[in-house]
Design a protein around this motif. Sequence first.
Motif, short mmCIF file in Angstrom:
data_model
loop_
_atom_site.label_atom_id
_atom_site.label_comp_id
_atom_site.label_asym_id
_atom_site.label_seq_id
_atom_site.Cartn_x
_atom_site.Cartn_y
_atom_site.Cartn_z
N PRO A 3 0.83 -1.21 0.00
CA PRO A 3 0.00 0.00 0.00
C PRO A 3 0.86 1.26 0.00
N GLY A 4 0.67 2.10 -1.01
CA GLY A 4 1.43 3.35 -1.10
C GLY A 4 2.82 3.21 -1.66
N LEU A 5 3.21 2.02 -2.12
CA LEU A 5 4.56 1.80 -2.64
C LEU A 5 4.47 1.22 -4.05
N LEU A 6 5.00 1.95 -5.02
CA LEU A 6 4.86 1.59 -6.42
C LEU A 6 6.23 1.44 -7.07
N ALA A 7 6.41 0.36 -7.82
CA ALA A 7 7.60 0.18 -8.65
C ALA A 7 7.25 0.58 -10.07
N ILE A 8 8.00 1.52 -10.64
CA ILE A 8 7.72 2.04 -11.98
C ILE A 8 8.91 1.73 -12.89
N PRO A 9 8.79 0.78 -13.82
CA PRO A 9 9.88 0.51 -14.75
C PRO A 9 10.20 1.74 -15.61
N VAL A 10 11.49 2.05 -15.72
CA VAL A 10 11.92 3.22 -16.48
C VAL A 10 13.15 2.85 -17.32
N PRO A 11 12.99 2.04 -18.37
CA PRO A 11 14.14 1.67 -19.20
C PRO A 11 14.85 2.92 -19.72
N GLY A 12 16.17 2.82 -19.80
CA GLY A 12 16.95 3.94 -20.31
C GLY A 12 18.38 3.83 -19.85
N HIS A 13 18.65 4.18 -18.61
CA HIS A 13 20.00 4.03 -18.08
C HIS A 13 20.46 2.59 -18.23
N THR A 14 19.62 1.67 -17.80
CA THR A 14 19.75 0.25 -18.15
C THR A 14 18.38 -0.21 -18.63
N THR B 207 15.23 7.12 -7.30
CA THR B 207 15.41 7.11 -8.75
C THR B 207 16.64 6.39 -9.27
N GLY B 208 17.48 5.84 -8.41
CA GLY B 208 18.68 5.18 -8.91
C GLY B 208 19.48 6.12 -9.79
N ASP B 209 19.80 5.68 -11.01
CA ASP B 209 20.55 6.53 -11.95
C ASP B 209 19.66 7.05 -13.08
N HIS B 210 18.35 7.06 -12.85
CA HIS B 210 17.42 7.52 -13.88
C HIS B 210 17.25 9.03 -13.86
N LEU B 211 17.22 9.64 -12.68
CA LEU B 211 16.82 11.04 -12.55
C LEU B 211 17.49 11.63 -11.32
N ALA B 212 18.01 12.85 -11.45
CA ALA B 212 18.66 13.52 -10.33
C ALA B 212 18.54 15.03 -10.52
N TRP B 213 19.00 15.76 -9.51
CA TRP B 213 18.99 17.22 -9.57
C TRP B 213 20.34 17.73 -10.04
N SER B 214 20.33 18.70 -10.93
CA SER B 214 21.56 19.33 -11.39
C SER B 214 21.64 20.74 -10.84
N GLU B 215 22.64 21.00 -10.01
CA GLU B 215 22.83 22.35 -9.49
C GLU B 215 23.27 23.30 -10.61
N ARG B 216 24.02 22.78 -11.57
CA ARG B 216 24.49 23.61 -12.68
C ARG B 216 23.34 24.04 -13.57
N LEU B 217 22.44 23.09 -13.91
CA LEU B 217 21.32 23.40 -14.79
C LEU B 217 20.17 24.06 -14.04
N GLY B 218 20.05 23.77 -12.75
CA GLY B 218 18.95 24.32 -11.97
C GLY B 218 17.64 23.59 -12.18
N HIS B 219 17.71 22.34 -12.65
CA HIS B 219 16.50 21.53 -12.80
C HIS B 219 16.88 20.06 -12.80
N LEU B 220 15.89 19.20 -12.79
CA LEU B 220 16.12 17.76 -12.86
C LEU B 220 16.77 17.39 -14.20
N TYR B 221 17.54 16.32 -14.19
CA TYR B 221 18.19 15.90 -15.44
C TYR B 221 18.51 14.42 -15.39
N ALA B 222 18.95 13.89 -16.53
CA ALA B 222 19.39 12.51 -16.65
C ALA B 222 20.84 12.52 -17.11
N PHE B 223 21.52 11.39 -16.89
CA PHE B 223 22.94 11.31 -17.21
C PHE B 223 23.14 10.86 -18.64
#
Length: 288
Positions: free
Chosen positions: A192-203, A217-233
């Motif tokens: 209850p209240g816990l969801l696994a969401i597949p996000v192919p991409g990084h792997t 988010t593992g290595d799918h999504l993180a915050w970039s201080e340089r860009l000032g928004h969320l980003y991917a690697f």
Amino acid sequence: MANRKLALATNVGDDFFVDESCIDCDTCRSVAPSVFSRVGDQSAVVRQPVTAEEFTAAGKAAVACPTSSIGARSVAAIRQGAESFPDPIDGDVFFCGYTSESSFGAHSYFVRHDDGNFMVDSPRFSSLLANRLQRMGGVRTLFLTHRDDVADHHRYHETFDCKRIIHEWDAVGTISEPERAIRGLEPVELAPGLLAIPVPGHTRGSVVYLWKNYLFTGDHLAWSERLGHLYAFRSACWYSWSAQLDSMQRLLDYRFEWVLPGHGRRVHLEGRAMRESLERCVAWMRRR
């Protein structure tokens, strides 16, 4: 242990130091940003800690460092840092510290949950950390976001008899036989209240886990201080950038206020601001 004889010349001062074994994983810079910074291709001490909070943060960074590249004359600060983990982030969510070189310093998280505590991704094994987790109720489930950040999962499985969960497409190597495998591309409610969401991409088998307002988010999504928004690697996309873009767009269907990544910086934003940042991320990815 860090070797003072191999201390980088770029360190400032003579208490805390970084030696030449640093792999530039960013862990120390995220834990104690006023003390450590990137100089060239490695981290270095750019300012010795002054306040009690800075000494504690620097001690945490030394303990969290995956290659034990940080040393100090302030042994008490490092001891205090070790005793600080798991380190509170918000509510029942904690940063485990003790990052692993095999995961290139990826962060892992511990969550207290009424139906059984869980970890997201594995830190390197530490008996001190395991004992503290045991006193907090142990670990019932270990959720793994992808194949890269499994670290010492087997040691935690042996210690807590916890169930390990990973997507079948990333169930390889030392995690080829998890207790449960997520299949396909549809979200899966694990509790209850816990969801696994597949996000192919990084792997191919990357998964993010959504619990309440927290997105792990593992290595799918993180915050970039340089860009000032969320980003991917972009430079660390091992499977498919277009698939990762599609996966990112699907996340716009969900509401969350925390992004807690394996690599990159965590961020807390109010719902509307988080969505706008994710939209900026999608637009940035399209341009890449």
